[in-house]
Enzyme design. Structure first.
Site, PDB file in Angstrom:
ATOM      1  N   SER A   1       0.851  -1.184   0.000  1.00 29.43           N
ATOM      2  CA  SER A   1       0.000   0.000   0.000  1.00 29.43           C
ATOM      3  C   SER A   1       0.887   1.235   0.000  1.00 29.43           C
ATOM      4  CB  SER A   1      -0.956  -0.034   1.196  1.00 29.43           C
ATOM      5  OG  SER A   1      -1.921   0.995   1.091  1.00 29.43           O
TER       6      SER A   1
ATOM      7  N   HIS B   1      -2.268  -1.194  -3.700  1.00 30.61           N
ATOM      8  CA  HIS B   1      -3.411  -0.293  -3.563  1.00 30.61           C
ATOM      9  C   HIS B   1      -3.157   0.946  -4.415  1.00 30.61           C
ATOM     10  CE1 HIS B   1      -4.247  -2.113   0.690  1.00 30.61           C
ATOM     11  NE2 HIS B   1      -4.605  -2.925  -0.292  1.00 30.61           N
TER      12      HIS B   1
ATOM     13  N   ASP C   1      -4.890  -4.988   5.611  1.00 34.15           N
ATOM     14  CA  ASP C   1      -5.064  -5.792   4.408  1.00 34.15           C
ATOM     15  C   ASP C   1      -3.816  -6.643   4.191  1.00 34.15           C
ATOM     16  OD1 ASP C   1      -6.205  -6.842   2.119  1.00 34.15           O
ATOM     17  OD2 ASP C   1      -5.454  -5.226   0.828  1.00 34.15           O
TER      18      ASP C   1
END
Length: 409
Positions: A227, A254, A351
């Protein structure tokens, strides 16, 4: 900048400076941020004014437009990183031509980017506000202090060395991670604020040299999740994978829709693997890598004759994100019949934690980026705390540790 807790942790409000040549856009962004609890402490209409405003207010984060008169966003990132290092979040138009410039901004030291909100008031504005506020909060928690240290390590030749070992997780490492009070950690990109990049084949060359005498199975599968702060680290990992390792690589970064295709092209240019944005129903084989498209979950649904079948789905976001690392890792555990390795890189939130646990329970290998080189140590820290991580390694040693797992002794 001092360590900061996650949003909602009871700490001081995040302080932001907005840089955009459009007064209307500055007003819109201010409104969205203030409604989301962000304190806007200053505005600037171009890059040259931005540096003065940043020096005056010392914000936690700067939102930066790209196209501006006098000094554009790229030049402003350079000036801020040189004169008053502050996390910069780029606001990029949703267009292919802006994607290249946005990635160049990341190379120069910007920590993340978000799609620029449209000027019209629409039903999607609550979603736009949520994304913008979350990105600002996340960017504000990136500590830039390690950039100089990373550059020093590069000059000394410490990065990507063949003898890099990484730290195997034990009780001491797990305890250290559990006691971490903050997700704010140094950036691992090591960018110096210039357009020059480390030669992308440097890491691969080091790995190839270390690989002499190694043999690999016909196929192995690697899932990489990241991310905030992740794009440059993902590039580094893939650059360190020789084609001879015979891997099928799935990348979940992401990233907004419209940018993952260009990200895949960058990875393709910087690695020995054939990298593209994933398409539903396609099959990939050894020597190929696919990037989950922004706005879509990526699943592995079949494994036959060394080829992995992929499917895309637009089901609900997981942990507020789509694509979600957890879904890709979980599907790989259910589908992949050969050796499987999961890598979890820098990012805020959780996540990928469940996915790493599933890979571990399924007998696969798990690697998490270490605290010192993670821009934000949230996702890796949470995975480490579960006890499911086999190896904790700095960014420059992750590829080597993965290769050790796949290599046949």
């Amino acid at each position: 900048m001092s360590a900061a807790s996650e949003p909602g942790g009871g700490g001081d409000r995040t302080r932001a400076v907005i840089v955009d040549d459009s007064r209307f856009m500055r007003t819109l962004i201010r409104s969205l941020l203030e409604e989301g609890g962000i304190e806007v402490v200053g505005e600037a209409k171009d890059g040259s004014a931005a540096l003065e405003t940043v020096r005056e207010h010392d914000p936690d984060v700067v939102t930066m437009d790209i196209e501006m008169p006098t000094m554009n966003g790229l030049e402003a990132v350079d000036a801020i990183m040189d004169g008053h290092p502050t996390p910069v979040l780029m606001l990029s138009a949703h267009a292919e031509e802006d994607a290249d410039v946005t990635f160049e901004a990341l190379d120069r030291g910007a920590v993340d980017f978000v799609t620029k909100p449209g000027g019209e008031v629409t039903s999607s504005m609550p979603r736009v506000k949520k994304e913008l506020v979350e990105k600002v909060e996340s960017a504000a928690r990136v500590d830039l202090s390690a950039n100089a240290r990373a550059a020093t390590r590069e000059r000394r030749g410490d990065a990507g060395g063949a003898g890099a070992s990484g730290a195997t997780v034990g009780s001491e490492a797990g305890s250290s991670a559990t006691n971490a009070a903050s997700e704010t950690r140094p950036s691992s990109t090591g960018q110096s604020g210039t357009t020059d990049r480390p030669a992308p084949d440097t890491g691969a060359a080091s790995t190839a040299e270390a690989d002499s005498g190694r043999t690999y199975p016909d196929v192995g599968t690697l899932v990489v999740g990241a991310s905030t702060g992740g794009p440059n680290v993902v590039e580094r990992v893939l650059a360190g994978l020789p084609r001879a390792a015979n891997l099928r690589v799935l990348v979940v970064q992401h990233m907004p829709e419209g940018f993952t295709s260009r990200f895949a092209t960058r990875l393709d240019e910087r690695s020995a693997y054939a990298v593209r944005e994933a398409k539903s129903g396609e099959r990939i084989e050894a020597g190929e890598a696919r990037v989950a498209p922004g706005g879509t979950h990526l699943l592995a649904t079949g494994d036959r004759s060394g080829r992995l079948k992929l499917e895309l789905t637009d089901t609900e976001p997981i942990h507020g994100v789509r694509p979600a690392i957890d879904l890709t890792m979980a599907s790989a555990v259910e589908t992949v019949s050969d050796s499987l390795c999961g890598i979890l890189l820098t990012g805020m939130g959780r996540d990928g934690v469940d996915g790493m646990e599933r890979i571990d329970r399924g007998g696969g290998h798990t690697i998490a980026q270490d605290e010192a080189t993670s821009a934000i140590f949230g996702m890796p820290r949470r995975a480490i705390e579960t006890g499911c991580v086999d190896v904790v390694a700095p960014a420059e040693e992750i590829a080597e540790n993965a290769l050790r797992y796949f290599a046949e002794e």
